[in-house]
Design a protein around this motif. Structure first.
Motif, PDB file in Angstrom:
ATOM      1  N   ASN A   1      58.377 -48.344  -3.831  1.00  0.00           N
ATOM      2  CA  ASN A   1      57.226 -47.913  -3.889  1.00  0.00           C
ATOM      3  C   ASN A   1      57.396 -46.454  -3.951  1.00  0.00           C
ATOM      4  O   ASN A   1      58.142 -45.807  -3.274  1.00  0.00           O
ATOM      5  CB  ASN A   1      56.448 -48.396  -2.525  1.00  0.00           C
ATOM      6  CG  ASN A   1      56.054 -49.636  -2.422  1.00  0.00           C
ATOM      7  OD1 ASN A   1      55.774 -50.436  -3.525  1.00  0.00           O
ATOM      8  ND2 ASN A   1      56.037 -50.087  -1.227  1.00  0.00           N
TER       9      ASN A   1
ATOM     10  N   ASN B   1      57.592 -39.083  -2.514  1.00  0.00           N
ATOM     11  CA  ASN B   1      56.564 -40.042  -1.520  1.00  0.00           C
ATOM     12  C   ASN B   1      56.107 -39.095  -0.445  1.00  0.00           C
ATOM     13  O   ASN B   1      55.596 -39.721   0.421  1.00  0.00           O
ATOM     14  CB  ASN B   1      57.738 -41.096  -1.000  1.00  0.00           C
ATOM     15  CG  ASN B   1      58.693 -40.437  -0.264  1.00  0.00           C
ATOM     16  OD1 ASN B   1      59.951 -39.856  -1.101  1.00  0.00           O
ATOM     17  ND2 ASN B   1      58.671 -40.527   0.860  1.00  0.00           N
TER      18      ASN B   1
ATOM     19  N   ASN C   1      52.416 -39.461  -3.715  1.00  0.00           N
ATOM     20  CA  ASN C   1      52.739 -39.932  -2.195  1.00  0.00           C
ATOM     21  C   ASN C   1      51.562 -40.605  -1.607  1.00  0.00           C
ATOM     22  O   ASN C   1      51.403 -40.681  -0.337  1.00  0.00           O
ATOM     23  CB  ASN C   1      52.806 -38.620  -1.425  1.00  0.00           C
ATOM     24  CG  ASN C   1      51.840 -37.638  -1.699  1.00  0.00           C
ATOM     25  OD1 ASN C   1      51.779 -36.913  -2.796  1.00  0.00           O
ATOM     26  ND2 ASN C   1      50.985 -37.213  -0.724  1.00  0.00           N
TER      27      ASN C   1
ATOM     28  N   ASP D   1      49.686 -49.387  -3.701  1.00  0.00           N
ATOM     29  CA  ASP D   1      50.707 -48.974  -3.779  1.00  0.00           C
ATOM     30  C   ASP D   1      51.311 -48.443  -5.430  1.00  0.00           C
ATOM     31  O   ASP D   1      50.883 -49.325  -6.080  1.00  0.00           O
ATOM     32  CB  ASP D   1      52.054 -49.590  -3.174  1.00  0.00           C
ATOM     33  CG  ASP D   1      51.837 -49.825  -1.855  1.00  0.00           C
ATOM     34  OD1 ASP D   1      51.636 -48.807  -1.185  1.00  0.00           O
ATOM     35  OD2 ASP D   1      52.421 -50.881  -1.101  1.00  0.00           O
TER      36      ASP D   1
ATOM     37  N   ASN E   1      55.376 -44.293  -3.644  1.00  0.00           N
ATOM     38  CA  ASN E   1      54.796 -43.650  -2.490  1.00  0.00           C
ATOM     39  C   ASN E   1      55.115 -43.711  -0.728  1.00  0.00           C
ATOM     40  O   ASN E   1      54.471 -43.221   0.013  1.00  0.00           O
ATOM     41  CB  ASN E   1      53.156 -44.121  -2.386  1.00  0.00           C
ATOM     42  CG  ASN E   1      53.017 -45.482  -2.341  1.00  0.00           C
ATOM     43  OD1 ASN E   1      53.111 -46.203  -3.148  1.00  0.00           O
ATOM     44  ND2 ASN E   1      52.334 -45.926  -1.050  1.00  0.00           N
ATOM     45  N   THR E   2      56.416 -44.402  -0.847  1.00  0.00           N
ATOM     46  CA  THR E   2      56.874 -44.617   0.454  1.00  0.00           C
ATOM     47  C   THR E   2      58.517 -44.500   0.436  1.00  0.00           C
ATOM     48  O   THR E   2      59.008 -44.484  -0.981  1.00  0.00           O
ATOM     49  CB  THR E   2      56.732 -46.086   1.105  1.00  0.00           C
ATOM     50  OG1 THR E   2      57.522 -47.039   0.395  1.00  0.00           O
ATOM     51  CG2 THR E   2      55.167 -46.317   0.857  1.00  0.00           C
ATOM     52  N   SER E   3      59.036 -44.437   1.311  1.00  0.00           N
ATOM     53  CA  SER E   3      60.696 -44.249   1.329  1.00  0.00           C
ATOM     54  C   SER E   3      61.318 -45.638   1.846  1.00  0.00           C
ATOM     55  O   SER E   3      62.406 -45.608   1.907  1.00  0.00           O
ATOM     56  CB  SER E   3      61.019 -43.227   2.612  1.00  0.00           C
ATOM     57  OG  SER E   3      60.674 -43.690   3.708  1.00  0.00           O
TER      58      SER E   3
END
Length: 350
Positions: A188, A288, A68, A173, A190-192
């Motif tokens: 990614n 994430n 995340n 990322d 680590n993101t939504s």
């Protein structure tokens, strides 16, 4: 005449992947209930809002990454200690409680690789790989070059279908490619965020043995590669219908672990068969996000002998079944699937 007997034993999915639940002690402890030595250990606190911690045998067992976060790999004095023959060991509090805070509950998803990394020369850049072709999983490490189109060998004996990459020598990322992304873009971890295009060679599969993951020359890189294996793993996609009687997705086995992501903007939804042992499975975590485990009635899944069914109607955080939306997934099998058929034949020759 001479008689011969051939016996091939069944191979259980739990010999290649397993989920472990445990409680932190803030002191040294070993988690030793696995049937294998894991190549990748992915840990998340269920009870507290802390980062996902990933440790693997290619980067080094105490070199942690957060799924995340964009952070580089790092180590702490107290935390993840070692990968062992039947699990892993922890030492002390675990760097803010990511892996071993006193009284906190944890889940660890454990993936078997192929032991110590070996050299792979399939790509234009040499890589170090640890490969489990039964599960369809490999861990790949390499040093990036100045040529963005340079290829890296996965070590798998078929084309990678789900590719997760990270620069771990610095902040960046996580870049993810999946065979069913509609526009051959990237996500990614680590993101939504929704699928991004163009891909720009951030992460993409080029042929049956290699992939591209562009970065700056000299960057240390890691990749987790997955390909579908009958009875063990499935990489695929489905289209949501917005109904509590959602689509039934055929995997050929009952899942033990399931990660789902819409190609639009929403989180990486994670459920398994240990945190919830019966249907519906709705106690999700997000790859994430650091948020603690929680249930979302609008995003629930039933596990069945041959696949899974979405029973949430969409909406809420971690949606899995919005009408007309494309979703990608990675599923890993539970025991009870027919992974390798048992064969016991006798025959005679003159």
């Amino acid at each position: 005449s001479r008689s011969f007997s051939i016996t091939v034993q069944n191979d259980a999915p739990s010999n290649h992947f397993n989920t472990v639940l445990y409680t932190g002690t803030n002191a040294a402890q070993s988690i030793s209930s696995l049937n294998f030595s894991p190549g990748l250990v992915w840990i998340k606190s269920r009870s507290n809002s802390t980062s996902h911690e990933l440790n693997d045998i290619v980067r080094g067992q105490v070199s942690r990454l957060y799924s995340n976060s964009t952070d580089a790999a790092g180590t702490v004095a107290n935390g993840f200690l070692s990968i062992d023959s039947n699990g892993f060991s922890l030492n002390g509090a675990g760097g803010g409680g990511e892996v071993n805070g006193s009284g906190r509950t944890y889940v660890a998803w454990n993936f078997k690789a192929g032991g110590a990394a070996v050299a792979n020369t399939d790509g234009t850049i040499n890589s170090q790989v640890s490969v489990n072709n039964t599960l369809g999983f490999s861990i790949v490490g390499w040093t990036s070059s100045s040529t963005s189109s340079d290829t890296i060998g996965s070590g798998l004996n078929e084309r990678v279908e789900f590719l997760i990459t990270k620069k771990y020598s610095g902040s960046r990322d996580w870049h993810v490619w999946h065979k069913d992304l509609p526009n051959n873009g990237y996500l990614n971890l680590n993101t939504s965020s929704a699928e991004s295009t163009p891909n720009g060679d951030r992460a993409t599969v080029t042929n049956d043995t290699t992939f591209i993951a562009q970065s700056t020359s000299g960057d240390l890189m890691i990749a987790y590669c997955f390909a579908s294996k009958p009875g063990f793993s499935k990489v695929g996609s489905y289209t949501g219908n917005g109904s509590t009687s959602g689509p039934m997705v055929q995997t050929g086995f009952e899942p033990a672990f399931l990660m789902i992501k819409t190609t639009g903007a929403d989180g990486w939804f994670m459920v398994d068969n240990k945190r919830e042992t019966s249907n519906p499975r709705g106690n999700r975590l997000f790859a994430n996000s650091s948020v603690a485990e929680a249930s979302e009635p609008g995003a629930q899944v039933n596990f069945y002998a041959n696949g899974f069914q979405l029973t949430g109607s969409g909406g809420g955080q971690g949606q899995t079944n919005s009408n007309g939306q494309t979703y990608i997934y990675l599923a890993i099998a539970a025991d009870g699937s027919t992974a390798t058929p048992s064969l016991a034949n006798s025959f005679a020759t003159e």
